[in-house]
Design a protein around this motif. Structure first.
Motif, mmCIF file in Angstrom:
data_model
loop_
_atom_site.group_PDB
_atom_site.id
_atom_site.type_symbol
_atom_site.label_atom_id
_atom_site.label_comp_id
_atom_site.label_asym_id
_atom_site.label_seq_id
_atom_site.Cartn_x
_atom_site.Cartn_y
_atom_site.Cartn_z
ATOM 1 N N ASP A 41 0.822 -1.213 0.000
ATOM 2 C CA ASP A 41 0.000 0.000 0.000
ATOM 3 C C ASP A 41 0.854 1.260 0.000
ATOM 4 O O ASP A 41 0.584 2.210 -0.743
ATOM 5 N N GLN A 42 1.888 1.271 0.820
ATOM 6 C CA GLN A 42 2.751 2.446 0.884
ATOM 7 C C GLN A 42 3.506 2.635 -0.430
ATOM 8 O O GLN A 42 3.641 3.754 -0.923
ATOM 9 N N ALA A 43 3.991 1.550 -1.016
ATOM 10 C CA ALA A 43 4.710 1.652 -2.288
ATOM 11 C C ALA A 43 3.791 2.160 -3.400
ATOM 12 O O ALA A 43 4.199 2.987 -4.220
ATOM 13 N N GLU A 44 2.561 1.673 -3.427
ATOM 14 C CA GLU A 44 1.610 2.149 -4.435
ATOM 15 C C GLU A 44 1.271 3.618 -4.224
ATOM 16 O O GLU A 44 1.076 4.367 -5.183
ATOM 17 N N SER A 45 1.234 4.049 -2.979
ATOM 18 C CA SER A 45 0.989 5.453 -2.673
ATOM 19 C C SER A 45 2.138 6.322 -3.190
ATOM 20 O O SER A 45 1.912 7.379 -3.789
ATOM 21 N N VAL A 46 3.363 5.871 -2.976
ATOM 22 C CA VAL A 46 4.539 6.602 -3.468
ATOM 23 C C VAL A 46 4.489 6.683 -4.991
ATOM 24 O O VAL A 46 4.679 7.748 -5.580
ATOM 25 N N ALA A 47 4.210 5.563 -5.645
ATOM 26 C CA ALA A 47 4.150 5.546 -7.107
ATOM 27 C C ALA A 47 3.076 6.500 -7.625
ATOM 28 O O ALA A 47 3.303 7.240 -8.595
ATOM 29 N N GLY A 48 1.922 6.509 -6.977
ATOM 30 C CA GLY A 48 0.856 7.418 -7.387
ATOM 31 C C GLY A 48 1.241 8.879 -7.242
ATOM 32 O O GLY A 48 0.954 9.708 -8.110
ATOM 33 N N GLU A 49 1.915 9.191 -6.142
ATOM 34 C CA GLU A 49 2.358 10.564 -5.925
ATOM 35 C C GLU A 49 3.393 10.980 -6.969
ATOM 36 O O GLU A 49 3.345 12.098 -7.492
ATOM 37 N N LEU A 50 4.315 10.086 -7.286
ATOM 38 C CA LEU A 50 5.334 10.392 -8.300
ATOM 39 C C LEU A 50 4.680 10.664 -9.651
ATOM 40 O O LEU A 50 5.045 11.621 -10.342
ATOM 41 N N THR A 51 3.732 9.824 -10.023
ATOM 42 C CA THR A 51 3.052 9.977 -11.309
ATOM 43 C C THR A 51 2.323 11.307 -11.396
ATOM 44 O O THR A 51 2.439 12.023 -12.391
ATOM 45 N N ARG A 53 2.718 14.075 -9.480
ATOM 46 C CA ARG A 53 3.541 15.261 -9.257
ATOM 47 C C ARG A 53 4.492 15.554 -10.416
ATOM 48 O O ARG A 53 4.702 16.713 -10.778
ATOM 49 N N TYR A 54 5.065 14.508 -11.015
ATOM 50 C CA TYR A 54 6.120 14.711 -12.015
ATOM 51 C C TYR A 54 5.726 14.293 -13.432
ATOM 52 O O TYR A 54 6.525 14.410 -14.352
ATOM 53 N N GLN A 55 4.514 13.787 -13.623
ATOM 54 C CA GLN A 55 4.035 13.339 -14.929
ATOM 55 C C GLN A 55 4.989 12.321 -15.575
ATOM 56 O O GLN A 55 5.332 12.405 -16.756
ATOM 57 N N ILE A 56 5.419 11.357 -14.781
ATOM 58 C CA ILE A 56 6.247 10.245 -15.264
ATOM 59 C C ILE A 56 5.477 8.956 -14.976
ATOM 60 O O ILE A 56 4.449 8.978 -14.316
ATOM 61 N N ASN A 57 5.957 7.841 -15.490
ATOM 62 C CA ASN A 57 5.367 6.539 -15.162
ATOM 63 C C ASN A 57 6.046 6.009 -13.914
ATOM 64 O O ASN A 57 7.278 5.961 -13.849
ATOM 65 N N ALA A 58 5.258 5.620 -12.948
ATOM 66 C CA ALA A 58 5.789 5.016 -11.723
ATOM 67 C C ALA A 58 4.831 3.912 -11.283
ATOM 68 O O ALA A 58 3.609 4.096 -11.321
ATOM 69 N N HIS A 59 5.396 2.774 -10.908
ATOM 70 C CA HIS A 59 4.601 1.632 -10.473
ATOM 71 C C HIS A 59 5.301 0.949 -9.315
ATOM 72 O O HIS A 59 6.528 1.011 -9.187
#
Length: 68
Positions: A41-51, A53-59
């Protein structure tokens, strides 16, 4: 440093230092794989925030690299 379009695999990307590394790479344009061993859950939250905030792909990807 121009990381535009590069792909970064960050082990422990959902932890304190790992999150800061993920954000630094994403800010430079890298796509980020947030690797986690325990807290999906925490990793998915980080990936969502990265996507968002920075308009990049993060998973988030489960990956345990410990040697027991």
């Amino acid at each position: 440093m121009d990381m535009n379009g590069a792909v970064a695999l960050v082990t422990g990307g959902n932890g304190g230092l790992g999150q800061r590394i993920c954000h630094a790479l994403a800010q430079e344009g890298a796509h980020v794989a947030v690797m986690y061993a325990r807290n999906r859950d925490q990793a998915e939250s980080v990936a969502g925030e990265l996507t968002s905030r920075y308009q990049i792909n993060a998973h988030a990807f489960g990956c345990d690299i410990t040697d027991n």
